[in-house]
Design a protein around this motif. Structure first.
Motif, PDB file in Angstrom:
ATOM      1  N   ASP A   3       5.088  11.312   6.164  1.00  0.00           N
ATOM      2  CA  ASP A   3       3.877  11.572   5.381  1.00  0.00           C
ATOM      3  C   ASP A   3       3.210  12.866   5.845  1.00  0.00           C
ATOM      4  OD1 ASP A   3       4.320   9.141   4.162  1.00  0.00           O
ATOM      5  OD2 ASP A   3       2.793   8.060   5.311  1.00  0.00           O
ATOM      6  N   TYR A   4       2.667  13.605   4.875  1.00  0.00           N
ATOM      7  CA  TYR A   4       1.899  14.797   5.255  1.00  0.00           C
ATOM      8  C   TYR A   4       0.957  15.201   4.133  1.00  0.00           C
ATOM      9  CZ  TYR A   4       5.253  17.605   2.480  1.00  0.00           C
ATOM     10  OH  TYR A   4       6.033  18.122   1.475  1.00  0.00           O
ATOM     11  N   ILE A   5       0.004  16.070   4.502  1.00  0.00           N
ATOM     12  CA  ILE A   5      -1.004  16.584   3.565  1.00  0.00           C
ATOM     13  C   ILE A   5      -0.809  18.090   3.444  1.00  0.00           C
ATOM     14  CG2 ILE A   5      -3.489  16.840   3.119  1.00  0.00           C
ATOM     15  CD1 ILE A   5      -3.847  14.517   5.218  1.00  0.00           C
ATOM     16  N   ALA A  20      -0.880  14.878  -1.012  1.00  0.00           N
ATOM     17  CA  ALA A  20      -0.358  14.119   0.140  1.00  0.00           C
ATOM     18  C   ALA A  20       0.742  13.169  -0.290  1.00  0.00           C
ATOM     19  CB  ALA A  20      -1.489  13.320   0.790  1.00  0.00           C
ATOM     20  N   SER A  21       1.700  12.988   0.610  1.00  0.00           N
ATOM     21  CA  SER A  21       2.630  11.856   0.478  1.00  0.00           C
ATOM     22  C   SER A  21       2.221  10.854   1.555  1.00  0.00           C
ATOM     23  CB  SER A  21       4.081  12.312   0.672  1.00  0.00           C
ATOM     24  OG  SER A  21       4.271  12.854   1.959  1.00  0.00           O
ATOM     25  N   THR A  22       2.049   9.594   1.161  1.00  0.00           N
ATOM     26  CA  THR A  22       1.481   8.583   2.076  1.00  0.00           C
ATOM     27  C   THR A  22       2.294   7.284   2.059  1.00  0.00           C
ATOM     28  OG1 THR A  22       0.001   7.874   0.290  1.00  0.00           O
ATOM     29  CG2 THR A  22      -0.878   9.497   1.854  1.00  0.00           C
ATOM     30  N   CYS A 171       6.824   4.291  -3.123  1.00  0.00           N
ATOM     31  CA  CYS A 171       6.261   5.619  -2.850  1.00  0.00           C
ATOM     32  C   CYS A 171       4.751   5.586  -3.071  1.00  0.00           C
ATOM     33  CB  CYS A 171       6.908   6.701  -3.711  1.00  0.00           C
ATOM     34  SG  CYS A 171       6.939   6.349  -5.467  1.00  0.00           S
ATOM     35  N   ALA A 172       4.061   6.485  -2.379  1.00  0.00           N
ATOM     36  CA  ALA A 172       2.600   6.577  -2.504  1.00  0.00           C
ATOM     37  C   ALA A 172       2.174   8.007  -2.213  1.00  0.00           C
ATOM     38  CB  ALA A 172       1.907   5.618  -1.533  1.00  0.00           C
ATOM     39  N   ALA A 232       0.305  13.121   8.222  1.00  0.00           N
ATOM     40  CA  ALA A 232      -0.619  12.023   7.892  1.00  0.00           C
ATOM     41  C   ALA A 232      -0.050  10.730   8.444  1.00  0.00           C
ATOM     42  CB  ALA A 232      -0.800  11.920   6.380  1.00  0.00           C
ATOM     43  N   GLU A 233      -0.924   9.842   8.933  1.00  0.00           N
ATOM     44  CA  GLU A 233      -0.437   8.574   9.487  1.00  0.00           C
ATOM     45  C   GLU A 233      -1.524   7.509   9.455  1.00  0.00           C
ATOM     46  OE1 GLU A 233       0.262   8.391  13.727  1.00  0.00           O
ATOM     47  OE2 GLU A 233      -1.181   9.980  14.117  1.00  0.00           O
TER      48      GLU A 233
END
Length: 291
Positions: A3-5, A20-22, A171-172, A232-233
């Motif tokens: 995950d990252y922004i 972002a991918s979360t 996916c989010a 992101a975490e």
């Protein structure tokens, strides 16, 4: 992919954007809280919005809290995020179940009528607090409305969580696009046209789009320039010491009552569901420290 922004600018800084991918963050929240599919989607959207809004803050000690108080069966949600891409959150009723609406998870039905509270603690004497009425309960529209009314920043927010058939997170992710006060009419028109024509966030994510590629779609023809990326975490800073402070704060009478029961107690962190156990002897030590 972790995950990252992504933070970006477009149209010669007339637009600022975040994406972002979360997926891992939302799946971790689902595992910790044993959320139903509709609760996973609701919490996942709020976590995604929260982690991007957190990345807008300047200082490492700044904390953002998004709190939804609502009348629907989900009972409410809380997410907190920092400026370093870390977020945590929980729902009041993680087991809420609702039939699908138009073939999709009915997040709006789970929330019902209510309020969105945005609290920014930036180390000042008083934290900034903004409150808006939920518009749809679908969360992206509610954050869009919050930005427009409380911060006077015209914005477009897209959030999505797609579930697998086994109820894990497929996916989010999401995006937030904001226009600056000096935006030209032509740029605004192009942006509005793009947003009308793009696929949903879940469709873009399911097609394998990265956060950068999502922004390329949303800001097509507006010269996107990625300025920064950060991981992101899902992260909770709870510890036995922090929980001890909470127990001490309830006062001598309550602690004495627990001691009189003569049993070990278990206290769970709201945000990550980690359980902490305290023996009678440990409670006696905490009693000495309480007022």
């Amino acid at each position: 992919m972790n995950d990252y922004i992504v933070r970006a600018a477009a149209a010669d800084t007339q637009i600022r954007a975040f994406a972002a991918s979360t997926t891992h963050m939302v799946e971790e929240a689902r595992e910790k809280h044993h959320t139903s599919p509709v609760a996973t989607a609701a919490l996942g959207r709020l976590l995604t919005g929260g982690v991007m809004m957190g990345s807008m803050m300047k200082n490492p000690t700044d904390i953002l809290t998004l709190q939804i108080q609502c009348a629907g069966p989900i009972g409410g949600m809380t997410v907190t995020a920092d400026s370093q891409g870390r977020a945590k959150g929980y729902v009041v009723n993680p087991e809420v179940m609702l039939p699908p609406k138009n073939g999709k998870l009915d997040v709006g039905g789970a929330l019902g009528a209510g309020f969105l509270n945005v609290i920014k603690d930036m180390g000042l004497k008083e934290p900034y607090c903004g409150q808006t009425v939920l518009q749809t309960g679908e969360i992206a529209e509610d954050l869009t409305y919050y930005f427009a009314t409380s911060e006077q920043v015209p914005s477009s927010v897209g959030l999505g969580v797609l579930m697998e058939k086994d109820n894990t997170v497929r996916c989010a992710g999401g995006f937030i696009v904001q226009v600056m006060p000096f935006v030209e009419e032509a740029v605004l028109e192009k942006l509005e046209k793009n947003i009308q024509n793009i696929q949903s966030v879940t469709a873009m994510l399911d097609n394998g789009h990265t956060p950068e590629e999502m922004l390329e779609k949303v800001l097509e023809g507006l010269h996107v320039e990625v300025t920064d990326t950060l991981p992101a975490e899902f992260y909770c800073n709870c510890s036995k010491q922090r929980i001890e402070k909470a127990i001490i704060s309830i006062g001598k009478k309550e602690i004495q009552s627990m001691i009189d029961d003569g049993k070990e107690i278990e206290v769970k962190c709201h945000f990550c569901n980690t359980a902490y156990n305290y023996t009678v002897e440990e409670l006696k030590e905490l009693l000495k420290k309480s007022r």
